[in-house]
Write an enzyme that holds these catalytic residues in place. Structure first.
Site, PDB file in Angstrom:
ATOM      1  N   GLU A  82      67.292  54.315  34.754  1.00 15.52           N
ATOM      2  CA  GLU A  82      68.398  53.436  35.112  1.00 15.52           C
ATOM      3  C   GLU A  82      69.477  53.480  34.030  1.00 15.52           C
ATOM      4  O   GLU A  82      70.374  52.644  34.006  1.00 15.52           O
ATOM      5  CB  GLU A  82      67.916  51.998  35.336  1.00 15.52           C
ATOM      6  CG  GLU A  82      67.218  51.334  34.183  1.00 15.52           C
ATOM      7  CD  GLU A  82      66.736  49.932  34.532  1.00 15.52           C
ATOM      8  OE1 GLU A  82      67.491  48.980  34.272  1.00 15.52           O
ATOM      9  OE2 GLU A  82      65.620  49.788  35.071  1.00 15.52           O
ATOM     10  N   CYS A 114      62.705  49.929  37.103  1.00 16.79           N
ATOM     11  CA  CYS A 114      61.526  50.421  36.372  1.00 16.79           C
ATOM     12  C   CYS A 114      60.538  51.176  37.254  1.00 16.79           C
ATOM     13  O   CYS A 114      59.638  51.839  36.734  1.00 16.79           O
ATOM     14  CB  CYS A 114      60.819  49.249  35.683  1.00 16.79           C
ATOM     15  SG  CYS A 114      61.852  48.388  34.464  1.00 16.79           S
ATOM     16  N   HIS A 240      52.842  48.313  35.389  1.00 20.04           N
ATOM     17  CA  HIS A 240      54.137  48.319  34.696  1.00 20.04           C
ATOM     18  C   HIS A 240      54.097  47.260  33.596  1.00 20.04           C
ATOM     19  O   HIS A 240      53.670  46.127  33.830  1.00 20.04           O
ATOM     20  CB  HIS A 240      55.269  48.023  35.678  1.00 20.04           C
ATOM     21  CG  HIS A 240      56.575  47.723  35.016  1.00 20.04           C
ATOM     22  ND1 HIS A 240      57.164  48.585  34.127  1.00 20.04           N
ATOM     23  CD2 HIS A 240      57.394  46.629  35.084  1.00 20.04           C
ATOM     24  CE1 HIS A 240      58.296  48.060  33.687  1.00 20.04           C
ATOM     25  NE2 HIS A 240      58.448  46.868  34.247  1.00 20.04           N
TER      26      HIS A 240
END
Length: 415
Positions: A82, A114, A240
Site C-alpha cells: 500500500e 495489509c 496478520h
C-alpha cells in the site's frame, strides 16, 4: 493441477531500530500498555529506503540461491503493497528491472491494505499450479514503508521492510492447499489514506473489524471443509500481526466464539500454536502487506521439525477497508530451524535513541508518493549496510529527479 507451494522465503527488515519502551517514554505514553502491545523493537526506515529498495533487498537472496538458468523459470512477479509510488506505474516494474528478471515474466501490483501480501501469494500459487511449464515459479513480495504517524498510538508498532516468497513445484517449506480458504470482506472505514500525507485510523473499529473477519473467514473455511476442527486440524496458526497483542486478543475472541475455555487453556493454545509466529513481528513492527508473510517466516524459523511428517498451518490475513482470508498450507518435515538468516540480521541492526530516530523520521517525511525531487541520504546506510549484510549488496534510493527514481547498490563487495 500439480502441487505447488513455498520453495524459499527471505526478508529485508532494515538497518536500524528503536526500542519501543524508549519511544513510549519519550512520547509520554502510558507504559502500562506495553504488556498488551507485546512489541519490543521497531524498524526505523532510513531516508534512502522506499518500497522498491525494501522489496529488492528482500528478494535478492532468493534469486542468489537459484541454480544456473533457474532465473528464467520465474514467470510471475506479484508485489503486494500500500506504499505505491505512482498512480499508474506499479512498483513491480522498478523491482522487476532491478532484480534482472526475464522479460517474459508477467508482473503487477496488488493493493488491498495489509491483506495484499497473502492475496499475492494465493494468486501466485493458483497461477503456478496451472502453468504449462513444469518448473514454473512465481516471486511474491509483500512490502511497505509506512509514513510515520508520530505521537499517535500507531507509531510504536509502525515498522518497515519486505518479505519475498518463491512459489513453485519444489515445495521445500510448505505446500499450498489449493481451494482450502475462507473469505470475509465488507466496506468499513477503519483506515483511510486518501492522500500521501493523510493517515486516518480508527483503532477500535479496526480491531473489531479484524476480529469479525477472523470469525467469519474461519467460518467460511469450515463451511467449505466441514471436517475441520480448530484444535485438531491446525498444528500451527499465523495471523496478520499489526502488533502481537492484537493477535493474542483476536485468538482469544475466536476461541470464545467456539466454546467455553478457561483463560489458562486460551493462553496455552496461544503459546503452543501462535507464539512462534509473532517473534519477528515483535522486533520489527507492522510492515502492512508484508506482515502476515513475516509472521509465517517467523514460524518457519522457530517451529522446529515437530512430531508429525506433515503439519498444517492455518493462515489468517486481514486488510483494512476491508478484505480477509483464512487459508491453509502444509509444512514439510523436517522443518527449517532458523536458517533464513533473519535472526542474525535483526541482531545486527543499529539501535537508535529517540532523538536520532526523530531526526531520521524528519528526513524521511518528504519521501512519499508524488514527490518530484528528493535526495536520498546514503551516509547512514553506507555505514550500517556492511554490518547487517556483509556478503551481499543492498539496493538504496539515491535520488528522485522529476519523478524518476534512481537506485544504487551499497556493500557486499559487488559493484
Amino acid at each position: 493441477m500439480k502441487p505447488v507451494g513455498i520453495e524459499d522465503i527471505s526478508a529485508y527488515l532494515g538497518l536500524a531500530y528503536v526500542e519501543v519502551d524508549d519511544l513510549f517514554r519519550a512520547r509520554g505514553m502510558d507504559t502500562s500498555r506495553m504488556a498488551n502491545l507485546m512489541m519490543r523493537r521497531k524498524t526505523a526506515a532510513l531516508p534512502c529506503e522506499d518500497v522498491v529498495s525494501c522489496a529488492v533487498n528482500a528478494a535478492r537472496p532468493l534469486l542468489d540461491r537459484l541454480g544456473e538458468g533457474e532465473l528464467e523459470t520465474i514467470e510471475l512477479l506479484v508485489v503486494g503493497t500500500e506504499s505505491g509510488i505512482d498512480l499508474s506505474k506499479s512498483a513491480a516494474t522498478w523491482i522487476h528491472e532491478l532484480l534482472g528478471l526475464p522479460r517474459t515474466c508477467r508482473l503487477y501490483e496488488v493493493k488491498q491494505a495489509c491483506y495484499a501480501g497473502v492475496a499475492a501469494l494465493q494468486l501466485a500459487a493458483a497461477q503456478t499450479a496451472t502453468a504449462s511449464r513444469e518448473d514454473a515459479r512465481a516471486l511474491v513480495i509483500g512490502c511497505d514503508v509506512p509514513r510515520l504517524i508520530r505521537g499517535s498510538t500507531a507509531e510504536p508498532s509502525q515498522g518497515a521492510g519486505g518479505v519475498a516468497v518463491l512459489v513453485g513445484s519444489r515445495t521445500t517449506l510448505a505446500t499450498a492447499e489449493l481451494g482450502a480458504a475462507g473469505y470475509c470482506g465488507f466496506d468499513v472505514t477503519d483506515v483511510r489514506r486518501p492522500t500521501p500525507s493523510d493517515h486516518i485510523w480508527d483503532p477500535d473499529l479496526s480491531l473489531m473489524s479484524y476480529v469479525e473477519c477472523l470469525r467469519t473467514a474461519y467460518g467460511d473455511y469450515v463451511r467449505r471443509r466441514p471436517d475441520t476442527d480448530f484444535f485438531d486440524s491446525f498444528d500451527h496458526l499465523v495471523f496478520h500481526t499489526p502488533f502481537p497483542g492484537a493477535v493474542r486478543g483476536a485468538h482469544r475472541s475466536l476461541l470464545r466464539s467456539l466454546g467455553r475455555f478457561a483463560p489458562q487453556q486460551v493462553a496455552e493454545d496461544f503459546g503452543r500454536r501462535l507464539e512462534d509466529s509473532v517473534r519477528y513481528p515483535a522486533q520489527v513492527g507492522n510492515i502492512y502487506a508484508g506482515t502476515t508473510l513475516l509472521a509465517l517466516l517467523s514460524l518457519f524459523d522457530h517451529a522446529g521439525t515437530g512430531p508429525a511428517a506433515t503439519r498444517r498451518v492455518g493462515i489468517f490475513s486481514y486488510g483494512s477497508g476491508c478484505s480477509s482470508e483464512f487459508c491453509s498450507y502444509l509444512l514439510n518435515s523436517p522443518g527449517p530451524t532458523g536458517t533464513s538468516g533473519v535472526a542474525d540480521a535483526l541482531a545486527a541492526r543499529t539501535r537508535l535513541d529517540v532523538d536520532a530516530y526523530d531526526e531520521i523520521a524528519d528526513a524521511c517525511d518528504p519521501l512519499c508518493a508524488g514527490v518530484a525531487d528528493f535526495e536520498g541520504d546514503l551516509s547512514l546506510a553506507e555505514k550500517l549496510a556492511p554490518a547487517v549484510s556483509p556478503d551481499r549488496p543492498l539496493t538504496m534510493l539515491e535520488h528522485i529527479d522529476d519523478h524518476e527514481r534512481h537506485y544504487v547498490q551499497l556493500g557486499g563487495g559487488r559493484p
